[in-house]
Design an enzyme around this catalytic site. Structure first.
Site, PDB file in Angstrom:
ATOM      1  N   PHE A  28      30.338  22.076 -24.829  1.00  0.00           N
ATOM      2  CA  PHE A  28      29.696  20.825 -25.260  1.00  0.00           C
ATOM      3  C   PHE A  28      28.224  21.158 -25.550  1.00  0.00           C
ATOM      4  CE2 PHE A  28      28.579  16.431 -25.399  1.00  0.00           C
ATOM      5  CZ  PHE A  28      29.744  15.707 -25.465  1.00  0.00           C
ATOM      6  N   PHE A  63      30.763  19.423 -16.948  1.00  0.00           N
ATOM      7  CA  PHE A  63      31.482  18.948 -15.766  1.00  0.00           C
ATOM      8  C   PHE A  63      32.387  20.030 -15.190  1.00  0.00           C
ATOM      9  CE2 PHE A  63      34.997  16.711 -13.670  1.00  0.00           C
ATOM     10  CZ  PHE A  63      34.284  15.881 -12.808  1.00  0.00           C
ATOM     11  N   GLU A  64      32.953  20.870 -16.071  1.00  0.00           N
ATOM     12  CA  GLU A  64      33.892  21.916 -15.632  1.00  0.00           C
ATOM     13  C   GLU A  64      33.196  23.202 -15.191  1.00  0.00           C
ATOM     14  OE1 GLU A  64      34.361  20.138 -18.586  1.00  0.00           O
ATOM     15  OE2 GLU A  64      35.884  18.834 -17.719  1.00  0.00           O
ATOM     16  N   VAL A  87      23.227  18.863 -20.913  1.00  0.00           N
ATOM     17  CA  VAL A  87      23.696  17.476 -20.829  1.00  0.00           C
ATOM     18  C   VAL A  87      22.597  16.578 -21.401  1.00  0.00           C
ATOM     19  CG1 VAL A  87      24.550  15.649 -19.325  1.00  0.00           C
ATOM     20  CG2 VAL A  87      25.041  18.043 -18.762  1.00  0.00           C
ATOM     21  N   ILE A  88      22.951  15.850 -22.440  1.00  0.00           N
ATOM     22  CA  ILE A  88      21.962  14.988 -23.101  1.00  0.00           C
ATOM     23  C   ILE A  88      22.334  13.524 -22.859  1.00  0.00           C
ATOM     24  CG2 ILE A  88      20.844  14.397 -25.291  1.00  0.00           C
ATOM     25  CD1 ILE A  88      21.576  17.244 -26.279  1.00  0.00           C
ATOM     26  N   THR A  92      24.847   5.335 -22.276  1.00  0.00           N
ATOM     27  CA  THR A  92      25.543   4.884 -21.063  1.00  0.00           C
ATOM     28  C   THR A  92      25.192   5.840 -19.912  1.00  0.00           C
ATOM     29  OG1 THR A  92      27.457   6.334 -21.343  1.00  0.00           O
ATOM     30  CG2 THR A  92      27.514   4.209 -22.528  1.00  0.00           C
ATOM     31  N   HIS A  94      26.962   7.863 -18.450  1.00  0.00           N
ATOM     32  CA  HIS A  94      27.903   8.993 -18.452  1.00  0.00           C
ATOM     33  C   HIS A  94      27.225  10.312 -18.032  1.00  0.00           C
ATOM     34  CE1 HIS A  94      31.614  10.935 -19.718  1.00  0.00           C
ATOM     35  NE2 HIS A  94      30.931  11.792 -20.452  1.00  0.00           N
ATOM     36  N   ARG A 133      13.728  23.257 -24.498  1.00  0.00           N
ATOM     37  CA  ARG A 133      14.117  24.066 -23.338  1.00  0.00           C
ATOM     38  C   ARG A 133      15.135  25.160 -23.662  1.00  0.00           C
ATOM     39  NH1 ARG A 133      12.190  19.505 -22.329  1.00  0.00           N
ATOM     40  NH2 ARG A 133      11.125  18.961 -20.382  1.00  0.00           N
TER      41      ARG A 133
END
Ligand code: INI
Length: 163
Positions: A28, A63-64, A87-88, A92, A94, A133
């Site tokens: 992702f 997540f994995e 992770v952006i 929501t 999430h 980053r």
């Protein structure tokens, strides 16, 4: 003994010669994660490590990451394992749920396996923060994580073992 001195000091050197690393990457936001991976391998090589001794696994998302870090660490093949992801934040909560699980899971896998598992995950509010980053004005989080992994791998070799 003088003030601030102790009987023994344990510190990990920033030398990657002979060390083996397992890199776990999230697909992702792969565009950014590939930059983190490049930064991590570059850092390992610049500290005397061998990219030929590095093994890489790809997960669907961040997540994995802890699940595969744990599997890598359990093999005993690696001096340290590094989790790389981006992770952006969206509209929501999430991303917050993912972030808390990843940070906790990476820490747990290190505790359960006795192998240093390093958190190289960017948690960004915007794409611009992720750009900054992953190899531009705020450095490369993958290279930072690799440096921590080198230091921790060497520190673990020095630390006294429990029963
Ligand atoms: N995974 C990421 O690595 N980064 C993200 O920004 C992200 N967002 O925003 O959804 C993301 N989601 C996928 C998640 O990590 C899992 O792969 C998925 O939920 C399946 O378990």
């Amino acid at each position: 003994m003088g003030k601030g001195e102790s009987a023994r000091v344990y510190e990990g050197q920033l030398v990657a010669t002979g060390l083996r690393f397992g890199l776990v990457c999230s697909r992702f936001n792969e565009f950014f994660v590939r930059k983190l991976l490049e930064g991590a391998i570059d850092c390992i090589e610049r500290h005397g490590g061998d990219a030929g001794e590095v093994e890489t696994a790809w997960t669907p998302g961040s997540f994995e990451l802890p699940m595969v870090c744990n599997r890598f660490a359990q093999t005993g093949r690696f001096d340290a394992v590094i989790a790389l992801g981006v992770v952006i934040q969206g509209g929501t909560p999430h991303a917050q749920y993912i972030n808390s699980e990843v940070a906790k899971g990476v820490a747990q896998s290190a505790m359960h396996t006795g192998v240093p598992v390093i958190y190289g995950v960017i948690t960004a509010d915007t794409i611009e923060q992720a750009v900054e980053r992953s190899g531009t004005k705020a450095g490369n989080r993958g290279a930072d994580a690799a440096q921590s992994a080198i230091e921790m791998a060497n520190l673990y070799k020095q630390l006294p073992r429990g029963k």
